[in-house]
Design a protein around this motif. Structure first.
Motif, PDB file in Angstrom:
ATOM      1  N   PRO A 123      19.260  13.973  10.591  1.00 34.82           N
ATOM      2  CA  PRO A 123      18.154  13.118  10.158  1.00 34.82           C
ATOM      3  C   PRO A 123      16.827  13.671  10.690  1.00 34.82           C
ATOM      4  CG  PRO A 123      19.834  11.846  11.352  1.00 34.82           C
ATOM      5  CD  PRO A 123      20.170  13.286  11.527  1.00 34.82           C
ATOM      6  N   ARG A 124      15.749  13.247  10.098  1.00 32.36           N
ATOM      7  CA  ARG A 124      14.404  13.646  10.538  1.00 32.36           C
ATOM      8  C   ARG A 124      13.959  12.646  11.602  1.00 32.36           C
ATOM      9  NH1 ARG A 124       9.040  12.067   8.837  1.00 32.36           N
ATOM     10  NH2 ARG A 124       7.663  13.778   8.234  1.00 32.36           N
ATOM     11  N   PHE A 125      13.740  13.142  12.836  1.00 34.49           N
ATOM     12  CA  PHE A 125      13.368  12.275  13.954  1.00 34.49           C
ATOM     13  C   PHE A 125      11.879  12.430  14.254  1.00 34.49           C
ATOM     14  CE2 PHE A 125      17.886  13.372  14.961  1.00 34.49           C
ATOM     15  CZ  PHE A 125      18.418  12.098  14.870  1.00 34.49           C
ATOM     16  N   ASP A 154       0.824  -1.217   0.000  1.00 36.75           N
ATOM     17  CA  ASP A 154       0.000   0.000   0.000  1.00 36.75           C
ATOM     18  C   ASP A 154       0.852   1.260   0.000  1.00 36.75           C
ATOM     19  OD1 ASP A 154       0.881  -0.476   2.644  1.00 36.75           O
ATOM     20  OD2 ASP A 154      -0.731   0.788   3.429  1.00 36.75           O
ATOM     21  N   LYS A 155       2.173   1.097   0.270  1.00 33.86           N
ATOM     22  CA  LYS A 155       3.037   2.275   0.226  1.00 33.86           C
ATOM     23  C   LYS A 155       4.474   1.852  -0.022  1.00 33.86           C
ATOM     24  CE  LYS A 155       3.561   2.413   5.268  1.00 33.86           C
ATOM     25  NZ  LYS A 155       3.218   3.060   6.530  1.00 33.86           N
ATOM     26  N   ILE A 156       5.250   2.787  -0.553  1.00 34.38           N
ATOM     27  CA  ILE A 156       6.680   2.597  -0.778  1.00 34.38           C
ATOM     28  C   ILE A 156       7.368   3.479   0.247  1.00 34.38           C
ATOM     29  CG2 ILE A 156       8.525   2.889  -2.482  1.00 34.38           C
ATOM     30  CD1 ILE A 156       6.311   2.638  -4.633  1.00 34.38           C
ATOM     31  N   ILE A 159       8.291  10.619  16.433  1.00 32.11           N
ATOM     32  CA  ILE A 159       7.625   9.601  17.247  1.00 32.11           C
ATOM     33  C   ILE A 159       6.280   9.364  16.586  1.00 32.11           C
ATOM     34  CG2 ILE A 159       6.794   8.931  19.526  1.00 32.11           C
ATOM     35  CD1 ILE A 159       8.368  11.271  20.714  1.00 32.11           C
ATOM     36  N   GLN A 160       5.928   8.097  16.384  1.00 33.54           N
ATOM     37  CA  GLN A 160       4.593   7.789  15.852  1.00 33.54           C
ATOM     38  C   GLN A 160       3.798   7.041  16.919  1.00 33.54           C
ATOM     39  OE1 GLN A 160       3.386   5.868  12.143  1.00 33.54           O
ATOM     40  NE2 GLN A 160       5.130   6.849  11.131  1.00 33.54           N
ATOM     41  N   VAL A 161       2.627   7.573  17.218  1.00 26.26           N
ATOM     42  CA  VAL A 161       1.682   6.859  18.078  1.00 26.26           C
ATOM     43  C   VAL A 161       0.582   6.354  17.150  1.00 26.26           C
ATOM     44  CG1 VAL A 161       0.168   6.996  20.084  1.00 26.26           C
ATOM     45  CG2 VAL A 161       2.204   8.465  19.961  1.00 26.26           C
ATOM     46  N   LEU A 198       4.788  12.975  15.949  1.00 22.82           N
ATOM     47  CA  LEU A 198       5.373  14.122  16.659  1.00 22.82           C
ATOM     48  C   LEU A 198       6.804  14.308  16.172  1.00 22.82           C
ATOM     49  CD1 LEU A 198       3.706  12.150  18.959  1.00 22.82           C
ATOM     50  CD2 LEU A 198       3.833  14.346  20.118  1.00 22.82           C
ATOM     51  N   TYR A 199       7.143  15.544  15.841  1.00 26.00           N
ATOM     52  CA  TYR A 199       8.441  15.840  15.234  1.00 26.00           C
ATOM     53  C   TYR A 199       9.408  16.340  16.298  1.00 26.00           C
ATOM     54  CZ  TYR A 199       5.515  15.114  11.261  1.00 26.00           C
ATOM     55  OH  TYR A 199       4.639  14.531  10.379  1.00 26.00           O
ATOM     56  N   LEU A 200      10.622  15.745  16.306  1.00 24.62           N
ATOM     57  CA  LEU A 200      11.577  16.039  17.375  1.00 24.62           C
ATOM     58  C   LEU A 200      12.683  17.009  16.975  1.00 24.62           C
ATOM     59  CD1 LEU A 200      11.966  12.572  19.144  1.00 24.62           C
ATOM     60  CD2 LEU A 200      10.781  14.613  19.975  1.00 24.62           C
ATOM     61  N   TRP A 221      -5.245  10.310   2.840  1.00 23.21           N
ATOM     62  CA  TRP A 221      -4.008  10.236   2.051  1.00 23.21           C
ATOM     63  C   TRP A 221      -2.950  11.172   2.639  1.00 23.21           C
ATOM     64  CZ3 TRP A 221      -3.645   6.465  -1.391  1.00 23.21           C
ATOM     65  CH2 TRP A 221      -4.837   5.924  -1.914  1.00 23.21           C
ATOM     66  N   HIS A 222      -1.745  10.643   2.796  1.00 21.03           N
ATOM     67  CA  HIS A 222      -0.627  11.464   3.267  1.00 21.03           C
ATOM     68  C   HIS A 222       0.677  10.834   2.798  1.00 21.03           C
ATOM     69  CE1 HIS A 222      -1.320   8.364   6.314  1.00 21.03           C
ATOM     70  NE2 HIS A 222      -0.040   8.466   6.632  1.00 21.03           N
ATOM     71  N   ALA A 223       1.720  11.646   2.793  1.00 17.60           N
ATOM     72  CA  ALA A 223       3.024  11.184   2.309  1.00 17.60           C
ATOM     73  C   ALA A 223       4.111  11.934   3.061  1.00 17.60           C
ATOM     74  CB  ALA A 223       3.148  11.450   0.808  1.00 17.60           C
TER      75      ALA A 223
HETATM   76  O1  LIG Z   1       6.654  10.695   9.406  1.00 15.33           O
HETATM   77  C1  LIG Z   1       5.582  11.178   9.041  1.00 15.33           C
HETATM   78  O2  LIG Z   1       5.399  12.401   9.004  1.00 15.33           O
HETATM   79  C2  LIG Z   1       4.465  10.253   8.577  1.00 15.33           C
HETATM   80  C3  LIG Z   1       4.898   8.815   8.382  1.00 15.33           C
HETATM   81  C4  LIG Z   1       3.811   7.915   7.848  1.00 15.33           C
HETATM   82  O3  LIG Z   1       2.831   8.351   7.313  1.00 15.33           O
HETATM   83  C5  LIG Z   1       3.917   6.450   7.983  1.00 15.33           C
HETATM   84  O4  LIG Z   1       4.986   5.959   8.432  1.00 15.33           O
HETATM   85  O5  LIG Z   1       2.937   5.737   7.670  1.00 15.33           O
END
Ligand SMILES: O=C(O)CCC(=O)C(=O)O
Ligand SMILES: [Fe+2]
Length: 206
Positions: A196-198, A52-54, A200-202, A136-138, A183-185
């Motif tokens: 690097p881009r850090f 569903d995603k790359i 946290i995903q909940v 959340l962006y660190l 939809w998001h990317a």
């Molecule tokens: O890092 C992000 O801003 C979103 C990441 C995302 O959509 C995912 O890992 O499914």
């Protein structure tokens, strides 16, 4: 750890999503950043086609379906505190009222993600088993030419401009309810990014 009265910009188009500023206070962001482990501890996650995603990024799972993983204690008290803060009825109610999703206690994952230059995620809606996602962006400072924007999109096609682009830093976080329209990317991180881009995903499951 979390200021649930932080300002929220909530949107209902093209789906239910919100940007929240300074949900984690600057001092707590610094504590979390200081205890990000070296990249060797992370798992490389990459899919070059299909599905569903790359995507390409490094991931360190901290909580799996409500169960704290052993690595969490090794990261230290800031990370233990963060997980405790999202495992509360207050946080779940805040998610529910902010994006209108139904959140079940215990059905949540927390992961620490690192996006190196070239890392990105194609346009996708997230799995239908998910109720809501909070990213959340660190990083503190990040310029548009460093790539890595969170893109709110209206479909799978990346050749059209995003509906909105969110700079992934400065205490910002993005919360959205999963739906067939969510939809998001993540735009590719460029080689000019100083760090690097850090994130946290909940992830909250139905
Ligand atoms: O890092 C992000 O801003 C979103 C990441 C995302 O959509 C995912 O890992 O499914
Ligand atoms: Fe996603």
């Amino acid at each position: 750890m979390l200021n649930l009265t932080a300002p929220v910009q909530a949107h209902l188009t093209p789906y239910s999503w919100a940007v929240v500023e300074d949900l984690i206070t600057p001092d707590n962001r610094a504590r979390l950043r200081k205890d990000i482990p070296p990249l060797e501890v992370f798992k490389r996650e990459q899919r070059l086609d299909g599905g569903d995603k790359i995507y390409g990024m490094y991931v360190l799972p901290l909580v799996d379906k409500g169960v704290r993983l052993p690595v969490l204690d090794r990261l230290g008290p800031a990370w233990v505190d963060f997980v405790a803060a999202v495992d509360t009825d207050d946080y779940r109610s805040w998610v529910e009222s902010t994006v209108g999703a139904t959140i079940r206690p215990e059905a949540f994952d927390v992961g620490l993600f690192v996006f190196a230059p070239g890392d990105w995620v194609s346009s996708h809606t997230d799995k239908s088993e998910k109720s809501a996602t909070h990213v959340l962006y660190l990083n503190e400072s990040w310029a548009p030419d460093h790539g890595g924007a969170f893109e709110v999109r209206e479909g799978v096609d990346l050749s059209t401009p995003p509906y909105e682009s969110i700079l992934p830093a400065g205490g910002r976080s993005v919360l959205f309810a999963q739906s067939e329209r969510s939809w998001h990317a993540v735009a590719p991180v460029t080689s000019s990014a100083p760090d690097p881009r850090f994130t946290i995903q909940v992830e909250m499951w139905r």
